[in-house]
Design a protein around this motif. Structure first.
Motif, PDB file in Angstrom:
ATOM      1  N   TYR A   6       0.850  -1.184   0.000  1.00 34.35           N
ATOM      2  CA  TYR A   6       0.000   0.000   0.000  1.00 34.35           C
ATOM      3  C   TYR A   6       0.890   1.240   0.000  1.00 34.35           C
ATOM      4  N   LEU A   7       0.694   2.099  -0.984  1.00 30.61           N
ATOM      5  CA  LEU A   7       1.441   3.352  -1.048  1.00 30.61           C
ATOM      6  C   LEU A   7       1.073   4.238   0.134  1.00 30.61           C
ATOM      7  N   THR A   8       2.065   4.604   0.930  1.00 31.86           N
ATOM      8  CA  THR A   8       1.842   5.525   2.035  1.00 31.86           C
ATOM      9  C   THR A   8       1.981   6.956   1.531  1.00 31.86           C
ATOM     10  N   HIS A   9       0.967   7.764   1.773  1.00 31.59           N
ATOM     11  CA  HIS A   9       1.029   9.137   1.315  1.00 31.59           C
ATOM     12  C   HIS A   9       0.429  10.068   2.366  1.00 31.59           C
ATOM     13  N   VAL A  10       0.669  11.348   2.160  1.00 33.96           N
ATOM     14  CA  VAL A  10       0.162  12.368   3.076  1.00 33.96           C
ATOM     15  C   VAL A  10      -1.045  13.047   2.458  1.00 33.96           C
ATOM     16  N   LEU A  11      -1.872  13.631   3.305  1.00 29.66           N
ATOM     17  CA  LEU A  11      -3.025  14.387   2.812  1.00 29.66           C
ATOM     18  C   LEU A  11      -2.585  15.823   2.565  1.00 29.66           C
ATOM     19  N   HIS A  12      -2.344  16.137   1.315  1.00 30.79           N
ATOM     20  CA  HIS A  12      -1.849  17.464   0.953  1.00 30.79           C
ATOM     21  C   HIS A  12      -2.396  17.823  -0.412  1.00 30.79           C
ATOM     22  N   ILE A  15      -0.653  16.812  -3.849  1.00 33.45           N
ATOM     23  CA  ILE A  15      -0.505  15.434  -4.295  1.00 33.45           C
ATOM     24  C   ILE A  15      -1.358  15.178  -5.527  1.00 33.45           C
ATOM     25  N   ASP A  16      -0.752  14.623  -6.564  1.00 33.48           N
ATOM     26  CA  ASP A  16      -1.461  14.280  -7.801  1.00 33.48           C
ATOM     27  C   ASP A  16      -2.006  12.859  -7.665  1.00 33.48           C
ATOM     28  N   TRP A  17      -3.195  12.742  -7.079  1.00 36.41           N
ATOM     29  CA  TRP A  17      -3.750  11.426  -6.821  1.00 36.41           C
ATOM     30  C   TRP A  17      -4.140  10.687  -8.095  1.00 36.41           C
ATOM     31  N   LYS A  18      -4.429  11.437  -9.167  1.00 35.55           N
ATOM     32  CA  LYS A  18      -4.715  10.769 -10.444  1.00 35.55           C
ATOM     33  C   LYS A  18      -3.494  10.003 -10.922  1.00 35.55           C
ATOM     34  N   ALA A  19      -2.337  10.636 -10.808  1.00 32.09           N
ATOM     35  CA  ALA A  19      -1.099   9.962 -11.206  1.00 32.09           C
ATOM     36  C   ALA A  19      -0.835   8.756 -10.313  1.00 32.09           C
ATOM     37  N   VAL A  29      -3.316   6.396   3.838  1.00 34.10           N
ATOM     38  CA  VAL A  29      -3.143   7.792   4.223  1.00 34.10           C
ATOM     39  C   VAL A  29      -3.422   7.940   5.715  1.00 34.10           C
ATOM     40  N   SER A  30      -2.784   8.916   6.300  1.00 30.63           N
ATOM     41  CA  SER A  30      -2.977   9.198   7.720  1.00 30.63           C
ATOM     42  C   SER A  30      -3.798  10.468   7.888  1.00 30.63           C
ATOM     43  N   VAL A  31      -4.659  10.453   8.887  1.00 27.47           N
ATOM     44  CA  VAL A  31      -5.467  11.643   9.177  1.00 27.47           C
ATOM     45  C   VAL A  31      -4.793  12.528  10.215  1.00 27.47           C
ATOM     46  N   ASP A  32      -3.513  12.325  10.469  1.00 28.57           N
ATOM     47  CA  ASP A  32      -2.845  13.048  11.557  1.00 28.57           C
ATOM     48  C   ASP A  32      -2.888  14.560  11.368  1.00 28.57           C
ATOM     49  N   VAL A  33      -2.907  15.034  10.090  1.00 27.91           N
ATOM     50  CA  VAL A  33      -2.959  16.485   9.870  1.00 27.91           C
ATOM     51  C   VAL A  33      -4.250  17.087  10.404  1.00 27.91           C
ATOM     52  N   GLY A  34      -5.275  16.259  10.548  1.00 21.21           N
ATOM     53  CA  GLY A  34      -6.572  16.752  10.989  1.00 21.21           C
ATOM     54  C   GLY A  34      -6.675  17.046  12.469  1.00 21.21           C
ATOM     55  N   TYR A  35      -5.748  16.528  13.267  1.00 18.47           N
ATOM     56  CA  TYR A  35      -5.823  16.779  14.703  1.00 18.47           C
ATOM     57  C   TYR A  35      -5.603  18.258  15.017  1.00 18.47           C
ATOM     58  N   ARG A  36      -4.808  18.927  14.186  1.00 21.63           N
ATOM     59  CA  ARG A  36      -4.598  20.366  14.369  1.00 21.63           C
ATOM     60  C   ARG A  36      -5.492  21.185  13.446  1.00 21.63           C
ATOM     61  N   PRO A  38      -8.737  20.208  11.301  1.00 21.85           N
ATOM     62  CA  PRO A  38      -9.728  19.248  10.808  1.00 21.85           C
ATOM     63  C   PRO A  38     -10.186  19.514   9.380  1.00 21.85           C
ATOM     64  N   GLY A  39     -10.158  20.763   8.962  1.00 23.69           N
ATOM     65  CA  GLY A  39     -10.612  21.094   7.620  1.00 23.69           C
ATOM     66  C   GLY A  39      -9.801  20.427   6.526  1.00 23.69           C
ATOM     67  N   LEU A  40      -8.574  20.013   6.836  1.00 23.58           N
ATOM     68  CA  LEU A  40      -7.714  19.389   5.831  1.00 23.58           C
ATOM     69  C   LEU A  40      -8.183  17.994   5.435  1.00 23.58           C
ATOM     70  N   VAL A  41      -9.033  17.373   6.248  1.00 21.00           N
ATOM     71  CA  VAL A  41      -9.477  16.016   5.921  1.00 21.00           C
ATOM     72  C   VAL A  41     -10.925  15.967   5.444  1.00 21.00           C
ATOM     73  N   VAL A  42     -11.634  17.073   5.471  1.00 21.30           N
ATOM     74  CA  VAL A  42     -13.061  17.069   5.132  1.00 21.30           C
ATOM     75  C   VAL A  42     -13.267  16.618   3.685  1.00 21.30           C
ATOM     76  N   GLY A  43     -14.013  15.519   3.514  1.00 21.78           N
ATOM     77  CA  GLY A  43     -14.362  15.029   2.191  1.00 21.78           C
ATOM     78  C   GLY A  43     -13.202  14.600   1.330  1.00 21.78           C
ATOM     79  N   VAL A  44     -12.054  14.321   1.933  1.00 24.04           N
ATOM     80  CA  VAL A  44     -10.858  14.065   1.142  1.00 24.04           C
ATOM     81  C   VAL A  44     -10.945  12.752   0.357  1.00 24.04           C
ATOM     82  N   ARG A  45     -11.756  11.797   0.830  1.00 26.49           N
ATOM     83  CA  ARG A  45     -11.833  10.505   0.119  1.00 26.49           C
ATOM     84  C   ARG A  45     -12.303  10.681  -1.323  1.00 26.49           C
TER      85      ARG A  45
END
Length: 306
Positions: A6-12, A15-19, A29-36, A38-45
């Protein structure tokens, strides 16, 4: 049985997710950026088009950053991210460190099961429990309190925690061997977290892992490095690794027509020119070669890689 990296990546946003989706259908992916924030993870899937996605709670990353997080925080972030039905959610696991006292390590293991149970009540059987421990007693206990809940499990990263705690390498590999021997007797599907580079990847497959996550291949692709079968990592660009030589290319030629090679119909010279490009195409070429070499039977992985 297919082994999967499984490719490990960050939520940023950059990131070119199509590629990424053209390289692999598997990602973590980790949701760790959301602890500080939360808006960074909203609807990211919705922006991640890979078919199979594992969500990491980011508990260990939060710990290294000095953040105190609760299982309720993790549940909230998973909901905000909008995970899909087929996704897996790693529980909020507290990592028992090698230098912790025996009592502290056992307390963390008990807390992990409690976090798992709380999350299962919310999300059902898509939650992955994580086995941790630095002694046979701890590992047996961690498995015994969970085994009746599920037939799948994750194994905590011994490599990453060893870097934090400066643990002797022989201890790391001994404990990793112990945990894999125990979980393979009990569980049908085992996911190894924090696998790192090629050596750890096919070592994990050799001892029975079904899946592993790792970031090393992506970093190698960004640095324009190739894993040469039987040789090691070689540089196409300005990496600190040893430069690709004519002797390395001769070795590569011997492997080039293997069915596993997605570029076997292309001349080696054409592939090297493509892989050396400083653009998305170059990244895809090197990345795809690394990943496809891992997504095979364990014996083939060991034969083809380092």
């Amino acid at each position: 049985m297919l082994r999967v990296v499984y490719l490990t990546h960050v939520l940023h946003d950059s990131i070119d997710w199509k590629a990424i989706a053209e390289i692999t259908g598997y990602a973590l992916v980790s949701v760790d950026v959301g602890y500080r924030s939360p808006g960074l993870v909203v609807g990211v899937r919705r922006r991640i088009p890979v078919r199979f996605l594992v969500w990491d709670s980011g508990g260990f990353q939060a710990f290294t950053k000095g953040l105190r997080v609760s299982v309720e925080d993790t549940i909230r972030l998973y909901r905000l991210a909008g995970f899909f039905d087929g996704d897996l959610l790693v529980e909020l696991d507290l990592v028992p460190l090698y230098n912790d006292s025996r009592e502290t390590r056992f307390e963390k293991i008990r807390s992990n099961l409690e976090n798992y149970r709380v999350m299962v009540d919310v999300f059902g059987d898509r939650v992955l429990y994580v086995v941790h421990g630095w002694s046979l007693e701890e590992l047996d206990y961690a498995v015994s309190i969970h085994r009746s809940y599920d037939s799948k499990v994750a194994v905590g990263s011994y490599y990453v925690t060893s870097v934090i705690s400066r643990i002797p390498r022989r201890v790391v590999f001994a404990r990793f061997n112990d945990v894999m021997r125990i979980v393979r007797r009990v569980y049908r599907w085992v996911f190894v977290l924090g696998g790192s580079g090629p050596n750890m990847v096919h070592l994990s497959f050799y001892v029975g892992a079904n899946a592993i996550d790792g970031v090393s291949w992506r970093n190698s692709a960004l640095r324009k490095e190739l894993v040469i079968p039987g040789i090691g990592v070689r540089a196409l660009g300005s990496s600190k690794r040893r430069r690709l030589s004519s002797e390395d290319i001769d070795v590569l030629r011997q492997w080039w027509k293997e069915p596993i090679n997605p570029f076997k119909d292309m001349k080696i010279e054409e592939f090297l020119a493509l892989a050396s490009r400083n653009d998305t195409l170059g990244f895809r070429a090197v990345s795809y070669t690394h990943l496809r070499a891992h997504e095979t039977e364990a014996d083939l992985v060991c034969r083809l890689l380092l």
